[in-house]
Design an enzyme around this catalytic site. Structure first.
Site, PDB file in Angstrom:
ATOM      1  N   CYS A   1      -2.070   1.882  -9.102  1.00  0.00           N
ATOM      2  CA  CYS A   1      -2.500   0.275  -9.070  1.00  0.00           C
ATOM      3  C   CYS A   1      -3.690   0.017  -9.589  1.00  0.00           C
ATOM      4  O   CYS A   1      -4.058  -0.625 -10.581  1.00  0.00           O
ATOM      5  CB  CYS A   1      -2.130  -0.460  -7.662  1.00  0.00           C
ATOM      6  SG  CYS A   1      -0.475  -0.682  -7.193  1.00  0.00           S
TER       7      CYS A   1
ATOM      8  N   ASN B   1      -6.602  -6.516  -6.310  1.00  0.00           N
ATOM      9  CA  ASN B   1      -6.956  -5.202  -6.377  1.00  0.00           C
ATOM     10  C   ASN B   1      -8.131  -4.672  -7.160  1.00  0.00           C
ATOM     11  O   ASN B   1      -8.936  -3.611  -6.675  1.00  0.00           O
ATOM     12  CB  ASN B   1      -5.715  -4.499  -7.242  1.00  0.00           C
ATOM     13  CG  ASN B   1      -4.425  -4.312  -6.509  1.00  0.00           C
ATOM     14  OD1 ASN B   1      -4.394  -4.478  -5.426  1.00  0.00           O
ATOM     15  ND2 ASN B   1      -3.327  -3.809  -7.297  1.00  0.00           N
TER      16      ASN B   1
ATOM     17  N   GLY C   1      -7.666   6.233  -7.163  1.00  0.00           N
ATOM     18  CA  GLY C   1      -6.657   6.813  -7.984  1.00  0.00           C
ATOM     19  C   GLY C   1      -5.109   5.687  -7.691  1.00  0.00           C
ATOM     20  O   GLY C   1      -5.207   4.787  -7.215  1.00  0.00           O
TER      21      GLY C   1
ATOM     22  N   ARG D   1       0.873  -1.050   0.057  1.00  0.00           N
ATOM     23  CA  ARG D   1       0.033  -0.005  -0.006  1.00  0.00           C
ATOM     24  C   ARG D   1       0.917   1.203   0.039  1.00  0.00           C
ATOM     25  O   ARG D   1       1.763   1.196   0.868  1.00  0.00           O
ATOM     26  CB  ARG D   1      -0.803   0.138   1.145  1.00  0.00           C
ATOM     27  CG  ARG D   1      -1.987  -1.315   1.316  1.00  0.00           C
ATOM     28  CD  ARG D   1      -2.507  -1.011   2.707  1.00  0.00           C
ATOM     29  NE  ARG D   1      -1.544  -1.557   3.923  1.00  0.00           N
ATOM     30  CZ  ARG D   1      -1.829  -1.290   5.197  1.00  0.00           C
ATOM     31  NH1 ARG D   1      -2.897  -0.794   5.396  1.00  0.00           N
ATOM     32  NH2 ARG D   1      -0.889  -1.502   5.884  1.00  0.00           N
TER      33      ARG D   1
ATOM     34  N   GLY E   1     -16.066   8.372  -1.243  1.00  0.00           N
ATOM     35  CA  GLY E   1     -15.357   9.614  -1.505  1.00  0.00           C
ATOM     36  C   GLY E   1     -15.364   9.982  -3.055  1.00  0.00           C
ATOM     37  O   GLY E   1     -16.346   9.710  -3.717  1.00  0.00           O
TER      38      GLY E   1
END
Length: 431
Positions: A260, A208, A257, A154, A253
Site C-alpha cells: 500500500c 496512507n 514497505g 492493515r 526503523g
C-alpha cells in the site's frame, strides 16, 4: 442481494469473508484456477492471521463460494466489488489494466442493473473511467451505478479491521447506490462518510500518505537522535502522548514497505504532477524511504570493514510481522546490497520466502534463527517477529563468530544486549 467479489487477493478474500460473516451470500471470482481451487478447499494462497479459518468456516456453510466463470457470475449477482490489483507502473502511477478488464467484462456480461463498487485503491477520477469502460462494452444500454468504497485494512490485522472498521467511506453520485451500500453495511456501528466518488478515492490516498509521512519523519529524526545521543523511542513516547499527534507510526526503523504505502504515495505524487501541483513533502517522504535502509548498512559496513566474504545474518524478510508480504520490503533491498558487495547471506523468516529469482540462490535460507546465526559476523534484524524478542540472546551469542547486532526495528533492549557482550546498533536508539 448476492455479492460478487472480483479478485481474491488480500483485499478480495477479506472482503468476501466479512460479507459472508454478516450474513450475505458471496461469490469470489478469479481467473487464477489454482487460487480458486485452494479457496474452495478453505485454504488461502497468502498468510493473514485468522483469515483462513474464517474463509473455511463460510465455505463449509456454503455462504461463500468461488468460481472462474466470470460471465455467469456477473449475470447472477446484484452487487459487484472490484478488488483487483492496481500495482505501480515504472513511473509510479497506478496500473489500471485489471480494473479496466473487469469493467469491460461487466459491461459485456450484465443483463440487468448492477451496482459496481470499487474496493481497489485507484487514482482520483477512476470511478468516472469505469463508467465509460462499462458503457462502451455494453451491447445494449443497461442501467448501472459505480461507487467508491475504499478499504482501510492493515496487513496482519485484516480480520480485526474488516469486522470492526474505524470508518466506512462511500463515494457515489447515486441515491440508489447509497441505499444499497447502507443496507449491505447496516450491521456495522462506526462513523460513515458519504461523499462524492473523487473525494472517497482521495481519502484513501491521503490517509496512507499521511501515515507514510509520519514514518519517514521519525526515520529522519532518528538520524539526528544518533548524533545527539538521544533515544528516539523516548522522543516518540513524548510526542505520542499529544492527542493531536498520537502514538501510532512513530517507530523509527528501516522504512515502510508492503503493498500500500509505496504505491499509494507514488500515485498521489503522480496525480499531483498531472494537475501541476507539487507535493514537495510527499516527494521528500519517498526519498527518505528509498534511502533509509542504507543508514544501518553504512554503520554495519564501517564496523566490519566491508562486507566482502563476511557471514551476515538477516533476521526477517517480510515488510512487517504477521504477513508473508515482501513487496517493497527493506530486507530485500538489504539482501540485494549485501550480495552486490559479495557478503555471505544467511536468512531466516518464520513465514515469508524469497522470490524465485536466480540472484537469490546465493542466499542460505535457514529453517531457524539459530541456524541463521551460526558462524555469523553480524546480525541485521529487519522484521520485528515476536520470536526474535523471545530468543535467548545470551545463549545465541555462542553461535556467532562476532557478536555484532544491527537492529533495524529498535526491537531489542540496547542496554541488555550490550550487557551480555554484543556490539549493538539501532536507529536513533539508546546510547
Amino acid at each position: 442481494m448476492k455479492i460478487l467479489i472480483i479478485g481474491t487477493g488480500y483485499v478480495g478474500a477479506t472482503t468476501a469473508m466479512v460479507f459472508a460473516e454478516i450474513g450475505w451470500q458471496v461469490t469470489g471470482l478469479d481467473i487464477d484456477a489454482g487460487k480458486i481451487q485452494r479457496l474452495r478447499q478453505g485454504r488461502l494462497h497468502f498468510h493473514e492471521p485468522g483469515l483462513e479459518d474464517m474463509i473455511a468456516k463460510h465455505v463449509k456453510s456454503s455462504r461463500l463460494q468461488f468460481t472462474t466463470d466470470k460471465e455467469t457470475a456477473i449475470k447472477e449477482h446484484d452487487v459487484i466489488f472490484l478488488c483487483v490489483g492496481t500495482p505501480s507502473l515504472p513511473d509510479g502511477s497506478a496500473d489500471l489494466r485489471y480494473i479496466g478488464q473487469a469493467a469491460k467484462d461487466i459491461g459485456r456480461s450484465m443483463k440487468g442493473y448492477k451496482l459496481i463498487v470499487t474496493k481497489s485503491t485507484v487514482p482520483v477520477g477512476t470511478q468516472e473511467q469505469i463508467k465509460k469502460w462499462i458503457a462502451a462494452a455494453q451491447q445494449e444500454a443497461i442501467p448501472f451505478d459505480v461507487a467508491s468504497n475504499p478499504e482501510f485494512l492493515r496487513e496482519g490485522k485484516a480480520v480485526e479491521d474488516a469486522l470492526r472498521p474505524d470508518r466506512i467511506v462511500i463515494g457515489t453520485d447515486s441515491q440508489r447506490a447509497t441505499e444499497q451500500l447502507q443496507r449491505l453495511y447496516s450491521s456495522f456501528v462506526c462513523p460513515w462518510i458519504i461523499t462524492k466518488p473523487r473525494t472517497a478515492e482521495l481519502i484513501k490516498y491521503a490517509s496512507n500518505s499521511f501515515l507514510a509521512t509520519k514514518i519517514s519523519y521519525m526515520n529522519e529524526l532518528a538520524k539526528l537522535c544518533d548524533e545527539l545521543e538521544v533515544n528516539v523511542k523516548e522522543i516518540a513516547e513524548g510526542m505520542g502522548l499529544d492527542p493531536r499527534i498520537g502514538s501510532s507510526f512513530l517507530q523509527a526503523g528501516l522504512g515502510y514497505g508492503g503493498s500500500c504505502f509505496p504505491k499509494d504515495v507514488s500515485e498521489l505524487v503522480m496525480t499531483s504532477r498531472k494537475h501541476h501541483v507539487n507535493l514537495r513533502i510527499l516527494e521528500g517522504v519517498i526519498e527518505v524511504n528509498r534511502t533509509q535502509y542504507t543508514y544501518l548498512l553504512d554503520k554495519a559496513r564501517l564496523r566490519l570493514g566491508g562486507f566482502a566474504g563476511k557471514n551476515i545474518t538477516v533476521l526477517g524478510l517480510a515488510f512487517k510481522p504477521d504477513t508473508d508480504d515482501i513487496r517493497e520490503a527493506p530486507a530485500i533491498r538489504i539482501i540485494d546490497q549485501l550480495l552486490l558487495e559479495q557478503a555471505n547471506v544467511q536468512l531466516f523468516d518464520p513465514i515469508a520466502a524469497l522470490p524465485g529469482h536466480a540472484s537469490y540462490r546465493a542466499v542460505k535460507v535457514c529453517s531457524s534463527a539459530e541456524e541463521a546465526l551460526r558462524g555469523s559476523e553480524a546480525i541485521i534484524l529487519c522484521t520485528e517477529w515476536p520470536e526474535f524478542g523471545q530468543l535467548d540472546w545470551k545463549k545465541a551469542k555462542r553461535l556467532l563468530r562476532q557478536p555484532n547486532f544491527f537492529d533495524g526495528r529498535n526491537m531489542l533492549d540496547a542496554k541488555r544486549m550490550r550487557g551480555i557482550g554484543y556490539y549493538y546498533q539501532g536507529i536513533g536508539g539508546d546510547h
